[in-house]
Design an enzyme around this catalytic site. Structure first.
Site, PDB file in Angstrom:
ATOM      1  N   LYS A 114       0.832  -1.216   0.000  1.00 33.57           N
ATOM      2  CA  LYS A 114       0.000   0.000   0.000  1.00 33.57           C
ATOM      3  C   LYS A 114       0.867   1.267   0.000  1.00 33.57           C
ATOM      4  CE  LYS A 114      -2.236  -1.015   3.875  1.00 33.57           C
ATOM      5  NZ  LYS A 114      -1.603  -2.291   4.248  1.00 33.57           N
ATOM      6  N   ARG A 140      -9.819   0.913   8.349  1.00 36.18           N
ATOM      7  CA  ARG A 140      -9.350  -0.450   8.629  1.00 36.18           C
ATOM      8  C   ARG A 140     -10.414  -1.292   9.324  1.00 36.18           C
ATOM      9  NH1 ARG A 140      -3.397   0.729   8.852  1.00 36.18           N
ATOM     10  NH2 ARG A 140      -2.267  -1.233   8.877  1.00 36.18           N
ATOM     11  N   ARG A 149      11.620  -5.465   5.090  1.00 43.06           N
ATOM     12  CA  ARG A 149      11.326  -4.029   4.920  1.00 43.06           C
ATOM     13  C   ARG A 149      12.214  -3.171   5.824  1.00 43.06           C
ATOM     14  NH1 ARG A 149       5.242  -2.197   4.904  1.00 43.06           N
ATOM     15  NH2 ARG A 149       5.156  -2.902   7.056  1.00 43.06           N
ATOM     16  N   ARG A 180      10.912  -1.280  11.354  1.00 47.05           N
ATOM     17  CA  ARG A 180       9.806  -0.883  12.227  1.00 47.05           C
ATOM     18  C   ARG A 180       9.639  -1.915  13.336  1.00 47.05           C
ATOM     19  NH1 ARG A 180       4.748   0.411   8.339  1.00 47.05           N
ATOM     20  NH2 ARG A 180       3.719  -0.680  10.039  1.00 47.05           N
ATOM     21  N   ARG A 216      -0.432  -8.754  13.479  1.00 46.75           N
ATOM     22  CA  ARG A 216      -0.990  -7.836  12.468  1.00 46.75           C
ATOM     23  C   ARG A 216      -1.735  -8.609  11.382  1.00 46.75           C
ATOM     24  NH1 ARG A 216       4.095  -4.886  10.658  1.00 46.75           N
ATOM     25  NH2 ARG A 216       2.800  -3.678   9.240  1.00 46.75           N
TER      26      ARG A 216
END
Ligand code: AMP
Length: 217
Positions: free
Chosen positions: A15, A90, A129, A160, A171
């Site tokens: 996204k 969300r 990431r 992160r 998540r």
């Protein structure tokens, strides 16, 4: 035509990457509620304290806090501008509240882009990431020559906290339980464009543009 998009997808679906490309292409604002919450945490704002424990563990921030942020900081911003929401809404209650906000402004969504990616690829993308703490650019370690340094401003890249293994599992579960029902919600409203989110960022972007084409005609 002013473009008003929602980017929908699991963590790691791409996204954020696609939002940056869409922002450049359409000149619309990229708004990431996750980025706004992370900024609040860095600046040690009261909002940061409210959301830290949820975010670090991989849970959703409660709807009330999210909608306060949207009301206080974003309604004015989106009033006169096209936008690309990344990570909002969300939950179904957030989507319902958002739809009321848009209706009050006589606006409607152009489309909701759902990036479809299989679970194994999601996990590979998230675990590799890295983010630049200075310019917020996103990378995957596989595409970096020096895996620790931002090629734009030479800052040391970070992972992160919620990209660590435990939080990722939470998540993905949270997404399936609380966010996935939104797909049906937007499908019923005839807004959902389901797009294969595998492959390179450019390949996914080309798919998005070609699916958006008929919406403009
Ligand atoms: P993201 O950067 O979009 O992956 O978001 C990171 C984290 O911020 C999420 O795991 C949630 O804890 C929180 N968050 C961001 N946007 C929302 C939202 N619309 N509703 C609830 N929590 C959110």
């Amino acid at each position: 035509m002013v473009i008003r998009l929602v980017l929908f997808g699991a963590p790691g679906a791409g996204k954020g990457t696609q939002a940056v490309l869409l922002e450049k292409h359409f000149g619309a604002l990229h708004i990431s509620t996750g980025d706004l919450f992370r900024k609040a945490m860095k600046e040690k704002a009261a909002l940061g304290d409210q959301v830290r424990s949820y975010m670090d563990a991989g849970y959703l921030v409660p709807d009330e806090i999210v909608m306060n942020l949207v009301h206080q900081e974003l309604v004015d911003v989106i009033k006169d501008n096209g936008f690309i929401f990344d990570g909002f809404p969300r939950t179904v209650p957030q989507a319902e509240a958002f739809s009321q906000i848009l209706a009050k402004m006589n606006q409607s969504l152009t489309a909701v882009i759902s990036l479809e990616v299989e679970q194994g690829l999601l996990v590979r993308r998230i675990s590799g990431r890295r983010v630049c703490p200075k310019c917020a650019a996103l990378y995957h370690v596989d595409t970096l020559i020096n895996k620790e340094i931002c090629p734009i401003d030479h800052s040391t890249l970070e992972q992160r906290k919620d990209d660590a293994e435990d939080a990722v599992e939470t998540r993905l579960k949270t997404f399936a339980l609380q966010t996935l029902p939104l797909k049906e919600y937007y499908q019923e409203k005839n807004l959902l464009l389901q797009i294969d989110g595998s492959g390179s960022p450019d390949a996914v972007f080309a798919r998005i543009l070609s699916r958006l084409q008929p919406v403009f005609n």
